[in-house]
Design a protein around this motif. Sequence first.
Motif, PDB file in Angstrom:
ATOM      1  N   ALA A 275       0.722  -0.712  -0.045  1.00  0.00           N
ATOM      2  CA  ALA A 275      -0.227  -0.210  -0.118  1.00  0.00           C
ATOM      3  C   ALA A 275       0.725   1.573   0.082  1.00  0.00           C
ATOM      4  CB  ALA A 275      -0.985  -0.467   1.063  1.00  0.00           C
ATOM      5  N   GLY A 276       2.091   1.049   0.772  1.00  0.00           N
ATOM      6  CA  GLY A 276       3.222   2.616   0.139  1.00  0.00           C
ATOM      7  C   GLY A 276       4.215   1.848   0.513  1.00  0.00           C
ATOM      8  N   PRO A 277       5.214   2.720  -0.074  1.00  0.00           N
ATOM      9  CA  PRO A 277       7.097   2.597   0.794  1.00  0.00           C
ATOM     10  C   PRO A 277       7.078   2.804   1.724  1.00  0.00           C
ATOM     11  CG  PRO A 277       6.495   4.964   0.291  1.00  0.00           C
ATOM     12  CD  PRO A 277       4.909   4.282   0.301  1.00  0.00           C
ATOM     13  N   ALA A 278       7.556   1.227   2.972  1.00  0.00           N
ATOM     14  CA  ALA A 278       7.476   0.555   3.560  1.00  0.00           C
ATOM     15  C   ALA A 278       9.328  -0.015   4.256  1.00  0.00           C
ATOM     16  CB  ALA A 278       6.830  -0.799   4.040  1.00  0.00           C
ATOM     17  N   THR A 279       9.542   0.075   4.945  1.00  0.00           N
ATOM     18  CA  THR A 279      10.839  -0.844   5.821  1.00  0.00           C
ATOM     19  C   THR A 279      10.495  -1.718   6.443  1.00  0.00           C
ATOM     20  OG1 THR A 279      11.232   1.294   7.343  1.00  0.00           O
ATOM     21  CG2 THR A 279      11.809   1.955   5.021  1.00  0.00           C
ATOM     22  N   GLY A 280      11.943  -1.675   7.170  1.00  0.00           N
ATOM     23  CA  GLY A 280      11.809  -2.766   7.776  1.00  0.00           C
ATOM     24  C   GLY A 280      10.429  -4.378   7.781  1.00  0.00           C
ATOM     25  N   ALA A 281      10.233  -4.779   6.434  1.00  0.00           N
ATOM     26  CA  ALA A 281       9.103  -5.456   6.905  1.00  0.00           C
ATOM     27  C   ALA A 281       9.768  -6.999   7.291  1.00  0.00           C
ATOM     28  CB  ALA A 281       9.051  -5.532   5.173  1.00  0.00           C
ATOM     29  N   LEU A 313       2.640   7.533   1.910  1.00  0.00           N
ATOM     30  CA  LEU A 313       1.670   7.023   1.356  1.00  0.00           C
ATOM     31  C   LEU A 313       1.528   7.966   0.238  1.00  0.00           C
ATOM     32  CD1 LEU A 313      -1.304   6.027   4.139  1.00  0.00           C
ATOM     33  CD2 LEU A 313       0.195   4.990   3.098  1.00  0.00           C
ATOM     34  N   PRO A 314       1.170   7.113  -1.102  1.00  0.00           N
ATOM     35  CA  PRO A 314       1.415   7.968  -2.143  1.00  0.00           C
ATOM     36  C   PRO A 314      -0.429   8.093  -2.111  1.00  0.00           C
ATOM     37  CG  PRO A 314       1.377   5.487  -3.250  1.00  0.00           C
ATOM     38  CD  PRO A 314       1.270   5.525  -1.295  1.00  0.00           C
ATOM     39  N   PRO A 315      -0.636   8.979  -3.434  1.00  0.00           N
ATOM     40  CA  PRO A 315      -2.437   9.300  -2.928  1.00  0.00           C
ATOM     41  C   PRO A 315      -3.016   8.188  -3.203  1.00  0.00           C
ATOM     42  CG  PRO A 315      -0.725  11.052  -4.953  1.00  0.00           C
ATOM     43  CD  PRO A 315      -0.322   9.830  -4.814  1.00  0.00           C
ATOM     44  N   ALA A 320     -12.563   4.254  -3.617  1.00  0.00           N
ATOM     45  CA  ALA A 320     -13.829   3.140  -2.911  1.00  0.00           C
ATOM     46  C   ALA A 320     -13.590   2.545  -1.434  1.00  0.00           C
ATOM     47  CB  ALA A 320     -14.059   2.122  -4.150  1.00  0.00           C
ATOM     48  N   TYR A 321     -12.089   3.297  -1.760  1.00  0.00           N
ATOM     49  CA  TYR A 321     -11.511   2.859  -0.255  1.00  0.00           C
ATOM     50  C   TYR A 321     -10.939   4.533   0.838  1.00  0.00           C
ATOM     51  CZ  TYR A 321     -12.081  -1.939  -0.657  1.00  0.00           C
ATOM     52  OH  TYR A 321     -12.280  -3.079  -1.209  1.00  0.00           O
ATOM     53  N   ALA A 322     -11.851   4.517   1.947  1.00  0.00           N
ATOM     54  CA  ALA A 322     -11.266   5.734   2.649  1.00  0.00           C
ATOM     55  C   ALA A 322      -9.561   5.068   3.792  1.00  0.00           C
ATOM     56  CB  ALA A 322     -11.823   6.261   3.842  1.00  0.00           C
ATOM     57  N   ARG A 323      -8.742   5.512   3.763  1.00  0.00           N
ATOM     58  CA  ARG A 323      -7.582   5.250   4.651  1.00  0.00           C
ATOM     59  C   ARG A 323      -7.440   6.285   5.383  1.00  0.00           C
ATOM     60  NH1 ARG A 323      -2.658   5.850  -0.165  1.00  0.00           N
ATOM     61  NH2 ARG A 323      -3.918   8.399   0.058  1.00  0.00           N
ATOM     62  N   THR A 366      -7.781   8.632  12.343  1.00  0.00           N
ATOM     63  CA  THR A 366      -7.276  10.028  11.350  1.00  0.00           C
ATOM     64  C   THR A 366      -7.795   9.802   9.611  1.00  0.00           C
ATOM     65  OG1 THR A 366      -6.562  10.440  13.484  1.00  0.00           O
ATOM     66  CG2 THR A 366      -6.070  11.480  11.131  1.00  0.00           C
ATOM     67  N   GLU A 367      -8.661   9.663   9.266  1.00  0.00           N
ATOM     68  CA  GLU A 367      -8.746   9.668   7.578  1.00  0.00           C
ATOM     69  C   GLU A 367      -7.516  10.507   7.033  1.00  0.00           C
ATOM     70  OE1 GLU A 367     -11.555   9.900   4.326  1.00  0.00           O
ATOM     71  OE2 GLU A 367     -12.522  10.237   6.553  1.00  0.00           O
ATOM     72  N   LEU A 368      -6.686  10.425   5.956  1.00  0.00           N
ATOM     73  CA  LEU A 368      -5.560  10.669   5.264  1.00  0.00           C
ATOM     74  C   LEU A 368      -6.472  10.958   4.443  1.00  0.00           C
ATOM     75  CD1 LEU A 368      -3.329   7.491   6.549  1.00  0.00           C
ATOM     76  CD2 LEU A 368      -3.134   9.664   7.397  1.00  0.00           C
ATOM     77  N   PRO A 369      -4.919  11.851   3.913  1.00  0.00           N
ATOM     78  CA  PRO A 369      -5.552  12.893   2.623  1.00  0.00           C
ATOM     79  C   PRO A 369      -5.698  11.769   1.411  1.00  0.00           C
ATOM     80  CG  PRO A 369      -3.538  13.679   3.379  1.00  0.00           C
ATOM     81  CD  PRO A 369      -4.106  12.709   4.638  1.00  0.00           C
ATOM     82  N   GLU A 370      -6.617  12.111   0.276  1.00  0.00           N
ATOM     83  CA  GLU A 370      -6.507  11.097  -0.926  1.00  0.00           C
ATOM     84  C   GLU A 370      -5.127  12.426  -1.569  1.00  0.00           C
ATOM     85  OE1 GLU A 370     -10.220  11.804  -3.476  1.00  0.00           O
ATOM     86  OE2 GLU A 370     -10.741  10.695  -1.674  1.00  0.00           O
ATOM     87  N   ASP A 371      -4.196  12.526  -1.468  1.00  0.00           N
ATOM     88  CA  ASP A 371      -3.105  13.425  -2.193  1.00  0.00           C
ATOM     89  C   ASP A 371      -1.552  12.381  -1.280  1.00  0.00           C
ATOM     90  OD1 ASP A 371      -2.723  15.338  -0.222  1.00  0.00           O
ATOM     91  OD2 ASP A 371      -2.576  16.918  -1.235  1.00  0.00           O
ATOM     92  N   GLY A 372      -1.961  11.459  -0.308  1.00  0.00           N
ATOM     93  CA  GLY A 372      -1.079  11.356  -0.161  1.00  0.00           C
ATOM     94  C   GLY A 372      -0.310  11.615   1.523  1.00  0.00           C
ATOM     95  N   VAL A 373       0.538  11.138   1.649  1.00  0.00           N
ATOM     96  CA  VAL A 373       1.301  11.577   2.709  1.00  0.00           C
ATOM     97  C   VAL A 373       3.085  11.612   3.374  1.00  0.00           C
ATOM     98  CG1 VAL A 373      -0.789  11.884   4.403  1.00  0.00           C
ATOM     99  CG2 VAL A 373       0.872  10.084   4.623  1.00  0.00           C
ATOM    100  N   ARG A 374       4.081  12.323   3.582  1.00  0.00           N
ATOM    101  CA  ARG A 374       4.644  11.594   3.363  1.00  0.00           C
ATOM    102  C   ARG A 374       5.572  12.027   4.947  1.00  0.00           C
ATOM    103  NH1 ARG A 374       8.601  14.224  -1.470  1.00  0.00           N
ATOM    104  NH2 ARG A 374      10.128  12.834  -0.140  1.00  0.00           N
ATOM    105  N   TRP A 375       6.339  11.137   5.508  1.00  0.00           N
ATOM    106  CA  TRP A 375       6.984  11.771   6.873  1.00  0.00           C
ATOM    107  C   TRP A 375       7.911  11.287   6.697  1.00  0.00           C
ATOM    108  CZ3 TRP A 375       2.874   7.314   7.078  1.00  0.00           C
ATOM    109  CH2 TRP A 375       1.960   7.297   7.563  1.00  0.00           C
TER     110      TRP A 375
END
Length: 375
Positions: A275-281, A313-315, A320-323, A366-375
């Motif tokens: 679902a998104g770029p991840a580390t330590g999987a 998280l990318p856009p 159909a799904y809220a994140r 918390t609902e995340l924005p549809e345009d994605g987030v960066r941490w």
Amino acid sequence: MPQLTDQGAIDQAETDGAEAGRAGAAPATPGGRAGTDDRDRAGTWMTPEEYGASRAAVWTAAVVLVTDTDGRILVQSVDYRADRMLPGGAVDAGEAPSAAAARELREELGVDGRYPRGLAVDWIPADTPGFPPEMRFPGEILHVYDGGTWTAERIDAVRLPAQEITGIQFAEPADLPALMDAGDARRALSALRARINGSGTALLEDGRPTAPTALDRLGVLRTRRTPLHGTWHPGPVPAQLPVRDHCGWLFGPDGRVLLLIARATGTAHLPPPTAGPATGAVPLGYRHAAEGEAGAEGEVGAHARTAARLAGLPPAADPAYARLLATPEQVRELSDWGPAGAHELAAVHEARARLSLPRPTRTPPTELPEDGVRW
């Protein structure tokens, strides 16, 4: 609130006015309005008797929301109506609502307890359908208290009275509208979402929150949860076992995890590990129901789980799904995982600790924005 006065204050004002008149000043009325006769005072002035008569009278009631370890809600059958109800009833004159909740559960279910935590306070309007005109229903303030999660032993201790309560059952949240009065079902679901949110008592009007959270807006739990009761196994899926689906416990920087909510149904899902770029999987474990095991329907193959830390998280690719970001406990409470859910939850927190992430505080998801987030 109207300003109150009484005859003593009026008499004193008239005396003060007469003295002021003798001194050449304009007479004053209560509140300091000079030159106005109190008998013609503004409409915000009332005697205590007038003010008391102006106040609306309403009923008060208290009910208790109880769940079992699978997240189903206790409802009871009564001998005076066809639909189910939460345990509880009217608050007696001079009785505190929380005391009424404890008394009603003792009388109706034979269970002693205290229920100090409020989940919701609902305003039921006087024009609510279903009340006979001769009842002169004035409207009601109804308190919903948290009865907690009852174990099998506590449920077995329930003792019904000789009359009024004819039975109890634990119902899937999505089944409440079919079992209860429409307003009662809305109220129970709103109270359950408030419990999952963990942000304090929700204010309702006719069962609907006045300040809806993401769980309210998305209507979570309005559709039956998919039962997934297979046994939890740590580690990777064995090579000989087919993988039915693969989901991720994907952590944000505050220790909460990504959760998908289907907008059309309100159903909660863990996302895919991609679902998104991840580390330590790492492979966290899997669920699998052996042949003949309870809850094995639809569980052919393994339900694999991976844990990882999200870098962002990318856009949104699927509208159909809220994140949402939610605590692992909230994810479990929105799912029907059976007894093995506790084992999976423990494995999730072990993975969180290995990733050096904090244990999250329960707050509304918390609902995340549809345009994605960066941490």
